[in-house]
Design a protein around this motif. Structure first.
Motif, mmCIF file in Angstrom:
data_model
loop_
_atom_site.group_PDB
_atom_site.id
_atom_site.type_symbol
_atom_site.label_atom_id
_atom_site.label_comp_id
_atom_site.label_asym_id
_atom_site.label_seq_id
_atom_site.Cartn_x
_atom_site.Cartn_y
_atom_site.Cartn_z
ATOM 1 N N GLY A 180 0.868 -1.210 -0.309
ATOM 2 C CA GLY A 180 0.118 0.022 0.034
ATOM 3 C C GLY A 180 0.893 1.424 -0.031
ATOM 4 O O GLY A 180 1.807 1.299 -0.747
ATOM 5 N N SER A 181 0.424 2.103 0.785
ATOM 6 C CA SER A 181 1.260 3.459 1.061
ATOM 7 C C SER A 181 2.847 3.041 1.797
ATOM 8 O O SER A 181 3.410 4.246 1.869
ATOM 9 C CB SER A 181 0.523 4.477 1.558
ATOM 10 O OG SER A 181 0.211 4.314 2.752
ATOM 11 N N ASP A 324 -7.611 2.533 -2.795
ATOM 12 C CA ASP A 324 -8.694 2.564 -2.294
ATOM 13 C C ASP A 324 -9.175 1.230 -2.308
ATOM 14 O O ASP A 324 -8.750 0.392 -2.868
ATOM 15 C CB ASP A 324 -9.698 3.810 -3.087
ATOM 16 C CG ASP A 324 -10.108 3.385 -4.146
ATOM 17 O OD1 ASP A 324 -10.085 2.362 -4.540
ATOM 18 O OD2 ASP A 324 -10.653 4.390 -4.880
ATOM 19 N N PHE A 325 -10.451 1.029 -1.623
ATOM 20 C CA PHE A 325 -11.110 -0.445 -1.638
ATOM 21 C C PHE A 325 -11.738 -0.901 -2.906
ATOM 22 O O PHE A 325 -12.262 -1.922 -2.985
ATOM 23 C CB PHE A 325 -12.229 -0.386 -0.435
ATOM 24 C CG PHE A 325 -11.319 -0.531 0.836
ATOM 25 C CD1 PHE A 325 -11.242 -1.996 1.377
ATOM 26 C CD2 PHE A 325 -11.010 0.483 1.531
ATOM 27 C CE1 PHE A 325 -10.547 -2.111 2.453
ATOM 28 C CE2 PHE A 325 -10.456 0.257 2.995
ATOM 29 C CZ PHE A 325 -10.061 -0.982 3.278
ATOM 30 N N GLY A 326 -11.431 -0.086 -4.098
ATOM 31 C CA GLY A 326 -11.746 -0.403 -5.265
ATOM 32 C C GLY A 326 -10.889 -0.998 -6.289
ATOM 33 O O GLY A 326 -10.932 -1.509 -7.330
ATOM 34 N N ARG A 327 -9.451 -1.323 -5.650
ATOM 35 C CA ARG A 327 -8.401 -1.845 -6.239
ATOM 36 C C ARG A 327 -8.642 -2.924 -7.208
ATOM 37 O O ARG A 327 -8.242 -3.051 -8.101
ATOM 38 C CB ARG A 327 -7.285 -1.845 -5.452
ATOM 39 C CG ARG A 327 -5.645 -1.962 -6.156
ATOM 40 C CD ARG A 327 -5.311 -0.767 -7.057
ATOM 41 N NE ARG A 327 -4.495 -1.100 -8.243
ATOM 42 C CZ ARG A 327 -3.316 -1.298 -7.966
ATOM 43 N NH1 ARG A 327 -2.577 -1.258 -6.760
ATOM 44 N NH2 ARG A 327 -2.497 -1.465 -9.250
ATOM 45 N N GLY A 354 -19.261 -1.236 1.194
ATOM 46 C CA GLY A 354 -20.480 -1.133 0.368
ATOM 47 C C GLY A 354 -20.267 -1.470 -1.279
ATOM 48 O O GLY A 354 -19.366 -2.412 -1.446
ATOM 49 N N THR A 355 -21.194 -0.961 -1.831
ATOM 50 C CA THR A 355 -21.209 -1.387 -3.264
ATOM 51 C C THR A 355 -20.655 -0.542 -4.315
ATOM 52 O O THR A 355 -20.586 -0.979 -5.411
ATOM 53 C CB THR A 355 -22.621 -2.305 -3.737
ATOM 54 O OG1 THR A 355 -23.524 -1.062 -3.457
ATOM 55 C CG2 THR A 355 -22.871 -3.471 -2.954
ATOM 56 N N GLU A 356 -20.641 0.762 -4.039
ATOM 57 C CA GLU A 356 -20.199 1.771 -4.857
ATOM 58 C C GLU A 356 -19.185 1.560 -5.661
ATOM 59 O O GLU A 356 -18.943 1.807 -6.970
ATOM 60 C CB GLU A 356 -20.098 3.140 -3.950
ATOM 61 C CG GLU A 356 -20.501 4.318 -4.773
ATOM 62 C CD GLU A 356 -20.267 5.727 -4.083
ATOM 63 O OE1 GLU A 356 -19.441 6.626 -4.339
ATOM 64 O OE2 GLU A 356 -20.834 5.687 -2.778
ATOM 65 N N LEU A 357 -18.001 1.205 -4.805
ATOM 66 C CA LEU A 357 -16.699 0.872 -5.611
ATOM 67 C C LEU A 357 -16.791 -0.212 -6.576
ATOM 68 O O LEU A 357 -15.934 -0.451 -7.660
ATOM 69 C CB LEU A 357 -15.654 0.823 -4.444
ATOM 70 C CG LEU A 357 -15.127 1.995 -3.812
ATOM 71 C CD1 LEU A 357 -14.378 1.812 -2.796
ATOM 72 C CD2 LEU A 357 -14.498 2.964 -4.813
ATOM 73 N N VAL A 358 -17.471 -1.314 -6.362
ATOM 74 C CA VAL A 358 -17.851 -2.577 -7.261
ATOM 75 C C VAL A 358 -18.532 -1.899 -8.349
ATOM 76 O O VAL A 358 -17.972 -2.156 -9.575
ATOM 77 C CB VAL A 358 -18.439 -3.618 -6.649
ATOM 78 C CG1 VAL A 358 -18.141 -4.810 -7.351
ATOM 79 C CG2 VAL A 358 -18.173 -3.730 -5.100
#
Ligand code: PRX
Length: 638
Positions: A180-181, A324-327, A354-358
């Motif tokens: 990560g970072s 971010d959690f969409g990677r 949540g589902t936004e990133l998917v």
């Protein structure tokens, strides 16, 4: 090409029946049709679980890298073998074709040889998920050296224990790694570990993060200049079917980690065959397993299984949460991933966001989703199915172990109807049995018991490095003539299996096996600690988390519990690694023990899970009052 690609449920049953009616002739057919042999076997299978001794394809000669690389050069030399996706999304991905992989593996193999590595020598690999990791594994296999990969999240003590146990002559590492970072000083960890490893003669260092590191004169060398100079052709070493391929350590319920030894031919045949069927891999598919090559999943289903099939396998250096959690979904879209194989803990961590990133990414390339490492709970299963697979991709919940080398119980996509939380049916050739406490096999359906395997399969581990007795005691002594898995399982009304979890003192945290004993040993090193007991408790992301119950020495002075907690977790991080840190610590005046002094972890497990009514009879304990005290403490904390 008979039997290689199972296409429907009926065919599964047909092939399964054939495979268990005569396992030797079944596997002989698979081996014959789909691999390259330097010499054919004299005998397909000989076995004796009482010794235990298992031999597959005895007399055969081969090299696994010829099967994973050379034989594809003519037909698919320009196909991508390994697709490397770096930690930083702005760094370009790297496509390594089969031809390039051949050159890189040959060069690496020549470097190993030039530094004195020969057939049978052990090489410890402590590298991050960069191409050099896969290349070095294959380079060892090419020259017959035995690789022992240690996950690059383990501490220096854990690393040195493993290096000493397998008596490695060489360590392969990098200056550091990205996570990560953050960056991690891998070379510093190796330097610390090697203070206790006099047998290590050389260390080759890959450059990844360009950090300032220490290079010990006469021992350490940079890898790249050696590779630049090396010859790009390296003949394969001709190996016997049962020659060691690798050692991979896994935690036991007590003592030292176990160096599971896998051998060459059977491992190759089984991992290749399972890969093809469990993921229904087709010629142009892009397959991604998110595991680290430091675990068995990476060995079998990033490196050997996919490459033996001439597949394109993705290697991801980073973590699911960076940037971010969409990677994960970004990578699926970018490389048009067709098969995606991950762990329930990752699914749960992503579901939390949540589902936004998917929904942001196009996941329409996906065909098959996989799960491995721990039971996948119903909620996570549905989230995965609904949001990632859009209800169109079968989920293969694959049950297996470091010891089994390959997938053992699993649906076959587009054939086996799936059922949330069920690994479903045994894979081809696998004969499971559920056993009761008296050592009797439980027949029929709607039953539960301890999961055993009745007949050898090609990729089973052959021994524990340096300790065959322990191999026998751990896996072949609990039930006569059977391999005992250490897991409990139930069989439902149609014969589907659901793994219910470990029945020994191994706890699966975020899909990683952790034994209680080594963690307790680390805690007990603290000068204020008298005694400790570790149990697992349900955790919504990790599956299980660790809870420690600690009694302090009576020194007359009072100790600050917050400080001791911090110090204890630091000790665990130093001795094992951050994955084994405790989520909860309770300081208690005593531990629940039997009159003979055995700590009753079962009671602590129930209390930690807030199942206060299921403690059973506590009146026979040495001091039953400690149970009430512990209950109150845990309740107050809930
Ligand atoms: O308890 C089972 C659990 O993981 C253990 C094996 O861990 P390890 O050797 O690290 O290998 C993990 C990757 C193959 C098993 O004894 N386990 C693994 N897969 C599943 C599972 N539990 C339930 N369902 C699974 N699909």
């Amino acid at each position: 090409m008979s039997n290689y690609h199972i296409k429907n449920f009926e065919e599964y049953f047909q092939v399964y029946r054939k495979s268990v009616r005569n396992p030797a002739s079944f596997w002989e057919e698979v081996a014959e049709e789909h691999f390259t042999w330097q010499k054919r076997w004299d005998n397909v299978l000989s076995w004796d679980f009482t010794k235990p001794e298992i031999k597959w394809f005895e007399g055969a000669k081969l090299n696994i890298t010829e099967n994973c690389i050379d034989r594809h050069l003519w037909s698919k030399g320009d196909k991508t073998a390994i697709l490397f996706e770096p930690n930083d999304p702005n760094e370009p991905a790297e496509k390594i074709t089969y031809r390039e992989l051949h050159t890189r593996v040959c060069k690496f193999a020549n470097v190993l040889k030039s530094r004195g590595i020969k057939k049978g020598d052990r090489v410890c690999i402590y590298l991050p998920m960069i191409p050099e990791l896969a290349v070095s594994v294959l380079a060892c296999a090419r020259i017959g050296a035995v690789h022992s990969v240690v996950f690059a999240g383990f501490s220096s003590t854990a690393l040195s224990t493993r290096i000493v146990d397998c008596d490695a002559k060489m360590v392969l590492t990098s200056d550091g790694s990205y996570r990560g970072s953050k960056t991690i000083d891998l070379k510093g960890i190796v330097d610390e570990a090697l203070e206790d490893c006099p047998g290590v003669e050389s260390v080759l260092v890959a450059k990844r993060i360009d950090s300032e590191i220490n290079m010990k004169e006469g021992r350490d060398e940079w890898l790249q200049p050696l590779l630049d100079e090396a010859d790009s052709e390296c003949e394969i070493e001709i190996m016997d079917a049962e020659d060691p391929l690798f050692i991979l350590y896994t935690s036991g319920s007590t003592g030292m980690p176990k160096g599971m030894l896998h051998t060459t031919a059977g491992y190759m045949v089984y991992t290749a065959y399972t890969f093809k069927n469990v993921f229904q891999y087709r010629e142009d598919d892009i397959y991604w397993c998110t595991a680290d090559i430091g675990w068995i999943t990476g060995h079998s289903y990033i490196v050997y299984g996919p490459l033996a099939n001439g597949a394109t396998t993705v290697m991801f250096e980073g973590v699911p949460s960076y940037p971010d959690f969409g990677r994960f979904w970004e990578i699926v879209e970018k490389h048009k991933i067709n098969q995606f194989y991950t762990a329930p803990t990752a699914v749960r961590a992503l579901a939390k966001h949540g589902t936004e990133l998917v929904e942001k990414y196009d996941l329409s390339s996906l065909k098959v989703l996989g799960s491995v490492g721990e039971p996948i709970n119903e909620e996570a299963w549905h989230w995965y199915n609904d949001n990632v697979g859009k209800k169109k991709c079968p989920i293969v919940d694959t049950w297996w172990q470091t010891e089994t080398g390959g997938i053992m119980i699993t649906p076959i996509p587009f054939s086996t109807p799936t059922k949330p939380t069920y690994a479903t049916l045994p894979f081809i050739g696998i004969q499971p049995a559920l056993m009761d406490e008296n050592g009797e096999e439980i027949h029929g359906n709607q039953v539960d018991g301890r999961l055993c395997i009745k007949h050898p399969w090609p990729s089973m581990a052959r021994t524990i490095w340096g300790n065959h007795q322990r191999y026998k005691d751990t896996y072949f002594s609990a039930y006569e003539n059977k391999y005992f898995t250490g897991d409990g399982a139930l069989r439902d009304e149609v014969g589907y299996y659901r793994i219910t979890g470990r029945v020994d003192d191994v706890i699966i945290v975020s899909g990683h096996n952790l034994g209680t004993a080594p963690i307790e040993d680390a805690i007990n090193e603290h000068n204020a600690v008298a005694e400790s007991a570790i149990v697992g408790f349900p955790h919504d992301v990790k599956g299980n988390a660790l809870c420690g119950y600690i009694t302090l020495k009576d020194t007359g002075e009072s100790r600050d519990h917050t400080n001791v907690s911090k110090e204890v977790n630091q000790l665990i991080t130093d001795r094992i690694g951050p994955i084994a840190k405790l989520d909860k610590i309770y300081f208690v005046s005593g531990l629940p023990k039997t009159r003979s002094g055995k700590i009753m972890r079962r009671i602590l497990r129930k209390i930690s899970a807030h199942e206060y009514n299921q403690l059973g009879d506590t009146s026979t304990l040495l001091d039953p009052t400690v149970v009430d005290e512990i209950k109150e403490l845990v309740k107050a904390d809930a």
